[in-house]
Design an enzyme around this catalytic site. Structure first.
Site, PDB file in Angstrom:
ATOM      1  N   ARG A 206      22.569  11.184 -13.450  1.00 42.86           N
ATOM      2  CA  ARG A 206      23.030   9.885 -13.971  1.00 42.86           C
ATOM      3  C   ARG A 206      23.085  10.063 -15.422  1.00 42.86           C
ATOM      4  O   ARG A 206      22.460  11.537 -16.658  1.00 42.86           O
ATOM      5  CB  ARG A 206      21.425   9.235 -13.945  1.00 42.86           C
ATOM      6  CG  ARG A 206      20.868   8.324 -14.807  1.00 42.86           C
ATOM      7  CD  ARG A 206      21.887   7.124 -14.631  1.00 42.86           C
ATOM      8  NE  ARG A 206      21.468   5.713 -14.982  1.00 42.86           N
ATOM      9  CZ  ARG A 206      22.144   4.312 -15.225  1.00 42.86           C
ATOM     10  NH1 ARG A 206      23.495   4.575 -14.644  1.00 42.86           N
ATOM     11  NH2 ARG A 206      21.282   3.617 -16.154  1.00 42.86           N
TER      12      ARG A 206
ATOM     13  N   PRO B 262     -14.654  -2.361  12.264  1.00 43.28           N
ATOM     14  CA  PRO B 262     -14.888  -2.994  11.377  1.00 43.28           C
ATOM     15  C   PRO B 262     -15.732  -2.677  10.467  1.00 43.28           C
ATOM     16  O   PRO B 262     -15.587  -2.514   9.147  1.00 43.28           O
ATOM     17  CB  PRO B 262     -15.222  -4.466  12.165  1.00 43.28           C
ATOM     18  CG  PRO B 262     -14.313  -3.943  13.460  1.00 43.28           C
ATOM     19  CD  PRO B 262     -14.538  -2.717  13.690  1.00 43.28           C
ATOM     20  N   ASN B 263     -17.138  -2.191  11.088  1.00 44.88           N
ATOM     21  CA  ASN B 263     -17.988  -1.918  10.346  1.00 44.88           C
ATOM     22  C   ASN B 263     -18.537  -0.394   9.958  1.00 44.88           C
ATOM     23  O   ASN B 263     -19.236   0.322  10.260  1.00 44.88           O
ATOM     24  CB  ASN B 263     -19.356  -2.566  10.630  1.00 44.88           C
ATOM     25  CG  ASN B 263     -19.763  -4.379  10.834  1.00 44.88           C
ATOM     26  OD1 ASN B 263     -18.335  -4.936  10.009  1.00 44.88           O
ATOM     27  ND2 ASN B 263     -19.585  -4.592  11.545  1.00 44.88           N
TER      28      ASN B 263
ATOM     29  N   THR C 162     -12.935   4.980  14.087  1.00 50.18           N
ATOM     30  CA  THR C 162     -13.115   4.053  12.883  1.00 50.18           C
ATOM     31  C   THR C 162     -13.319   2.207  13.442  1.00 50.18           C
ATOM     32  O   THR C 162     -12.357   2.224  14.406  1.00 50.18           O
ATOM     33  CB  THR C 162     -12.134   2.933  12.188  1.00 50.18           C
ATOM     34  OG1 THR C 162     -11.871   4.351  11.288  1.00 50.18           O
ATOM     35  CG2 THR C 162     -12.088   2.375  10.536  1.00 50.18           C
TER      36      THR C 162
ATOM     37  N   GLU D 128     -12.533  10.201  -1.889  1.00 50.63           N
ATOM     38  CA  GLU D 128     -13.868  10.174  -2.046  1.00 50.63           C
ATOM     39  C   GLU D 128     -14.836  10.575  -1.169  1.00 50.63           C
ATOM     40  O   GLU D 128     -15.173  11.618  -1.746  1.00 50.63           O
ATOM     41  CB  GLU D 128     -14.608   8.681  -2.412  1.00 50.63           C
ATOM     42  CG  GLU D 128     -14.310   7.851  -3.598  1.00 50.63           C
ATOM     43  CD  GLU D 128     -12.550   7.478  -4.025  1.00 50.63           C
ATOM     44  OE1 GLU D 128     -12.076   6.966  -2.060  1.00 50.63           O
ATOM     45  OE2 GLU D 128     -12.004   7.907  -4.282  1.00 50.63           O
TER      46      GLU D 128
ATOM     47  N   GLU E   2      -8.045   9.253   7.374  1.00 57.01           N
ATOM     48  CA  GLU E   2      -8.611   9.898   7.622  1.00 57.01           C
ATOM     49  C   GLU E   2      -9.628  11.029   6.295  1.00 57.01           C
ATOM     50  O   GLU E   2      -9.830  12.048   6.210  1.00 57.01           O
ATOM     51  CB  GLU E   2      -7.581  11.514   7.721  1.00 57.01           C
ATOM     52  CG  GLU E   2      -7.017  10.520   9.086  1.00 57.01           C
ATOM     53  CD  GLU E   2      -5.747  11.829   9.792  1.00 57.01           C
ATOM     54  OE1 GLU E   2      -4.707  11.546  10.236  1.00 57.01           O
ATOM     55  OE2 GLU E   2      -6.290  13.531  10.131  1.00 57.01           O
TER      56      GLU E   2
END
Lengths: 259, 329, 388
Positions: free
Chosen positions: C269, C128-129, C126, C368, C364
């Site tokens: 509980r 920045p762009n 990866t 989408e 990773e």
């Protein structure tokens, strides 16, 4: 030098629920694990192997449930694993068979056992020493071999349990030794067992010859040797816990002292 | 005079198969524990029509007062485990014991195990109850398994039937100083076959245990405590070999560190004994501590929920109670 | 059909579970609060073979395949997602790219140290762009003599601050672009011109350090090319494909931990005078969680089996990551709800689990991207090729 370590697979208490009221033990997950004291005994043997060099042989009774204990021990560093084909023997039969195994193997200098089985309370150490005519050292938290002797360290507060009165300062640990051959019983306070390298687990499990099997006949055991003495007559249960019982300060002090 | 003497007088041979009588072996244990074994042996002997023998180094009059018919005094050199096994095995080869009781100490367990092997008998260790079936002449022993979660009931199909018995298994026996009995010294064999050598004190530091795995935990909370009494709590913890801890309120008060908070939102513990002083004991705390096998609670408010899950309870302000408790321990 | 895990894997899981319960879980809170995993812990993982589960014994790995690796990720993530993420980035993409396509010389050089934990690995794709559009990378590698010189920046790199060996993708032929003109290089942290940024301050995974990597004219010898010149994008895509399976396994561990917490809490509980276990609102939630987790488990281990038996697995791997990350997020969200305010407390593990889980839907390959991967595999089956 050869060290024999007997391993007992026991039902894992994590999968068990004891219902005192119903007087029953419910097994939710039937998992087996190596008796904790036996695993500490194995660790003690492996440390002697690391330091002084020794062949470590593990043995368990089978055929069922024992493979995992034996293979795990192989992965941890045991050199041989032997499955004795006697299903769930009692203390007496175990002692007969393990003594016969020592004779069968020859050259066993040291037997390291767990001091008692969590699931039956059986403690084979003293009896095995007697059957083999070996020296016996019990209550060990550490075990080493110095020259021709087994040397152990016994925690000051372990001997004499459960009469421990904890308000007193724990007495000092003591060292004891006996010439080999000897049987040493290791307590659950012995050294933390190592984790095996994962690769050794895979290798041990995929090795078809990782476990050697021996039958009672191979060990020269007769029918009378296989006759159990301890007869289980059932289970009983501690009284249900009673909550909210009022006590005096003196009671509390004495309860703290005795627990 | 016991059955052996009677038979000898009457010229009878003691049958090789004839296992008889109840034998209590004391070795070097406090009389209180041995006395309860003697009392129980006496009760069973009366049901069976048998005698009670005591083997030990202790006060023979005391043993008789607690129920022994005959005392065999053990020489001091026979008290070590190896020596005791040699001595007892030699002795029992002729005097075939039917039932043998040992106190369940480590030494008792060791000697009992060796003896069972030597005499081809059976042994059950650490019993907390014995039930005699007098017609079958057998004892069914309850002994704890899985750290006392439940008991197994075990009988032995070989003789002698040997049991090691935990302290407190039997009620304290009646002491009858008017009882009669005989005392005879017991011979030690020439070769005591001592193999284990004691080497004295050893340099050993037990591995550090985290709060999560601690066997004893002493915890404080805000109710009825102040910083002074919390400090006393810490002293008590040290004195009884417990880990010092607290609930969230103790942390908020600065009495404990964050990693000493017991609760589902802190450290979850499962000690043998949990002592909580001034802890309310709500769900969050309870869920992290109720794995404890035994809970002792001290709290000023009798409605505190902790009392509903504590085995031993004391209503009171810890700041009043703890100094007194420290003095008592 | 046989659904039994072979006994060696059951034994492996038992050992890993015990180790994680005893050594990692008690430290998870401290790891999150302090923002780091002690190096000794990673060393310990290395000693036991945990850092080389799928790799051969000769390199110090376990030789336990993808199934063994999935078991590890499930167990680690059940105890501490921060530790799992360090290990996942190290094994699953870092060392994996070296193992899949690296030369034997390069594998011999690095893998023993990487499998034993002496060195930690990172995978740097990866920029920045270039995020989901991974082909848009701009980092350059220029050949001068026997060496390449790397210039550029990588971003959001898991293990960035601690990695000793970094597998990085750079353009060796800008005219061809990433597809055909990009190459993977193995870079060592000591090399001149290489530096890392400060650890990012993230919502979750506080113990797993992430940072920028700066390459300022870093000289890399030719031998350190991983795979073939110009085919680096393929190497990295292959690596990511396989990495998705173990990521799915990790999410399985997180979801499982949430379910276990709920069941325990339901027992502990009480409200309205009874254990909340008796309330259907709670029962329905734990039942849904259990059903989804079981489905995920079946998918993950079947996919791992596809990998180990050399069958196509790309579609299923995408499903592992997609279904896994969403299942885990959903389960942990419901677990927080069941626990009420306690679920939000930093003193209780669920708050951390909630923060730690979210990233699984992103890193990773976002979910989408996973959907696109699955769809393109599906469309290919009917003869439609989707443009990347």
């Amino acid at each position: 030098m050869n060290i024999l370590v007997p391993l007992k697979p026991i039902l894992d208490p994590a999968g068990m629920i004891v219902n005192r009221k119903a007087g029953r033990v419910f097994v939710n997950r039937e998992n087996y694990m190596t008796n904790p004291a036996d695993k500490r005994a194995l660790e003690a043997a492996l440390r002697i192997k690391d330091e002084a060099g020794a062949g470590v042989i593990v043995a368990a009774f089978g055929p069922d449930r024992s493979a995992d204990s034996l293979l795990e021990a192989r992965a941890m560093g045991a050199d041989r694993a032997i499955l004795i084909d006697i299903p769930s023997p009692d203390e007496t039969v175990s002692v007969h068979a393990l003594a016969a195994l020592c004779h069968h193997l020859g050259q066993v200098d040291l037997v390291i056992v767990g001091d008692s089985a969590l699931d039956t309370g059986a403690s084979i150490g003293p009896r095995l020493a007697e059957a083999l005519d070996f020296a016996f050292l019990g209550g060990a938290v550490q075990c080493s071999v110095e020259g021709n002797a087994a040397r152990i360290i016994r925690r000051g507060d372990s001997r004499g349990r459960p009469d421990r009165a904890s308000a007193r300062p724990a007495p000092a640990a003591t060292a004891h030794e006996a010439d080999l051959p000897a049987v040493v019983a290791v307590t659950r306070e012995g050294a933390q067992p190592r984790y095996p390298h994962g690769g050794n687990i895979i290798t041990a499990y995929r090795d078809a010859n990782a476990i050697e099997s021996l039958s009672p006949a191979d060990l020269g055991l007769s029918d009378s040797d296989l006759q159990p003495v301890a007869i289980e007559r059932g289970q009983s249960f501690p009284p249900e816990r009673e909550f909210g019982k009022q006590a005096s300060l003196d009671d509390i002090a004495s309860v703290i002292g005795h627990r | 005079m016991d059955v052996y003497d009677l038979q000898a007088l009457m010229g009878e041979n003691i049958e090789a198969e004839d296992y008889r009588d109840l034998w209590v072996v004391g070795l070097a244990v406090e009389m209180q524990h041995v006395a309860s074994l003697l009392g129980e042996a006496r009760r069973m002997a009366d049901m069976l029509g048998a005698y009670v023998h005591y083997i030990g180094a202790g006060d023979s009059d005391e043993a008789i007062a607690f129920g022994a018919d005959r005392v065999h005094t053990l020489a001091a050199e026979s008290l070590a485990p190896d020596a005791a096994v040699s001595t007892l095995a030699t002795f029992f080869e002729t005097r075939k014991p039917e039932f043998v009781f040992f106190p369940a100490t480590d030494i008792g367990n060791e000697v009992a195990g060796c003896l069972a092997q030597r005499l081809k008998g059976g042994v059950v260790c650490n019993c907390i109850a014995l039930r005699l079936d007098e017609s079958a002449r057998e004892i069914v022993a309850s002994h704890p398994v899985y750290d006392g979660a439940y008991y197994l009931d075990t009988a032995l199909a070989a003789k002698p039937q040997i049991f090691t018995v935990r302290e407190g298994a039997f009620p304290a026996p009646l002491r009858d100083s008017g009882r009669n009995g005989e005392t005879e010294p017991m011979d030690s064999p020439a070769d005591l076959a001592i193999r284990a050598r004691a080497l004295g004190e050893a340099d050993y530091t037990p591995p550090a245990v985290s709060l999560r795995k601690a066997a004893r935990v002493f915890a404080v909370g805000r109710a009825g405590n102040d910083s002074e009494s919390a400090a006393i709590g810490k002293q008590i913890a040290e004195k009884i070999g417990a880990h010092f801890a607290g609930d969230r309120s103790a942390f908020d008060s600065g009495w404990i560190e964050e990693d000493q908070i017991v609760g589902v939102n802190g450290i979850e513990i499962a000690p043998d004994v949990y002592i909580a002083a001034g802890i309310w004991g709500d769900t969050l705390h309870r869920a992290g501590a109720e794995g404890a096998k035994f809970v002792i609670a001290i709290h000023p408010d009798k409605r505190a929920p902790i009392f509903s899950w504590a085995d031993t309870c004391l209503v009171g302000k810890p700041k009043d109670v703890l100094p007194k408790l420290l003095a008592l321990l | 059909m046989n659904y039994d895990l072979p006994p060696e894997y059951t034994a492996l899981r038992r050992m890993m579970r015990e180790f994680c319960e005893e050594e990692i879980k008690p430290a998870a809170k401290r790891i999150d609060h302090s923002g780091q995993v002690p190096r000794e812990m990673l060393q310990r993982l290395g000693e036991l073979g945990f850092l080389g589960v799928p790799f051969p014994r000769q390199y110090g790995g376990m030789g336990a395949g993808e199934i063994g690796y999935c078991i590890l990720m499930e167990e680690l993530n059940r105890a501490s997602p921060s530790v799992a993420t360090i290990v996942g980035a190290h094994i699953g993409i870092g060392v994996m790219s070296l193992y899949l396509d690296g030369s034997k010389t390069l594998q011999d050089k690095y893998m023993p140290d990487l499998c034993s934990g002496k060195k930690i690995c990172a995978f740097a794709l990866t920029e920045p762009n270039a995020g989901s559009d991974a082909a848009a990378i701009q980092m350059r590698a220029t050949l001068e003599g026997d060496s390449y010189f790397l210039d550029g920046q990588k971003m959001w790199i898991t293990n960035g601050p601690i990695a000793d060996v970094i597998n990085v993708l750079a353009l060796t032929d800008p005219a061809l672009g990433a597809r055909g003109g990009a190459t993977v290089f193995a870079v060592e942290r000591e090399w001149e011109g290489y530096s890392t940024g400060k650890p990012e301050r993230k919502m979750g995974l506080h113990g797993s350090p992430t940072s920028l990597l700066n390459f300022d004219n870093v000289r890399v010898p030719k031998e350190n090319i991983v795979g073939q010149l110009g085919l680096g994008f393929v190497t990295f895509m292959k690596t990511l494909d396989i990495g998705r399976v173990s990521l799915g396994a990790a999410t399985l561990g997180g979801a499982q931990a949430a379910l276990e917490a709920c069941v325990r809490w339901a027992r502990t509980r009480s409200q309205f005078g009874r254990q909340i276990a008796h309330m259907q609102s709670v029962q329905f939630i734990v039942a849904d969680m259990a059903a989804e987790i079981e489905a995920l488990r079946a998918l993950v281990y079947r996919t791992a089996w596809l990998v180990d038996t050399g069958r196509p697995f790309i579609k299923e791997a995408g499903m592992c990551k997609l279904l896994g990350s969403e299942t885990a997020s959903r389960c942990i969200d419901r677990a927080v709800q069941i626990h009420g305010a306690l679920g939000l407390s930093r003193d209780f593990p669920l708050e951390r689990a909630f923060r730690d889980a979210r990233i699984s839907e992103i890193f990773e390959g976002t979910n989408e991207i996973q959907r696109i991967v699955i769809a393109s595999e599906l469309m290919q089956e009917v003869g439609v090729r989707l443009r990347p």
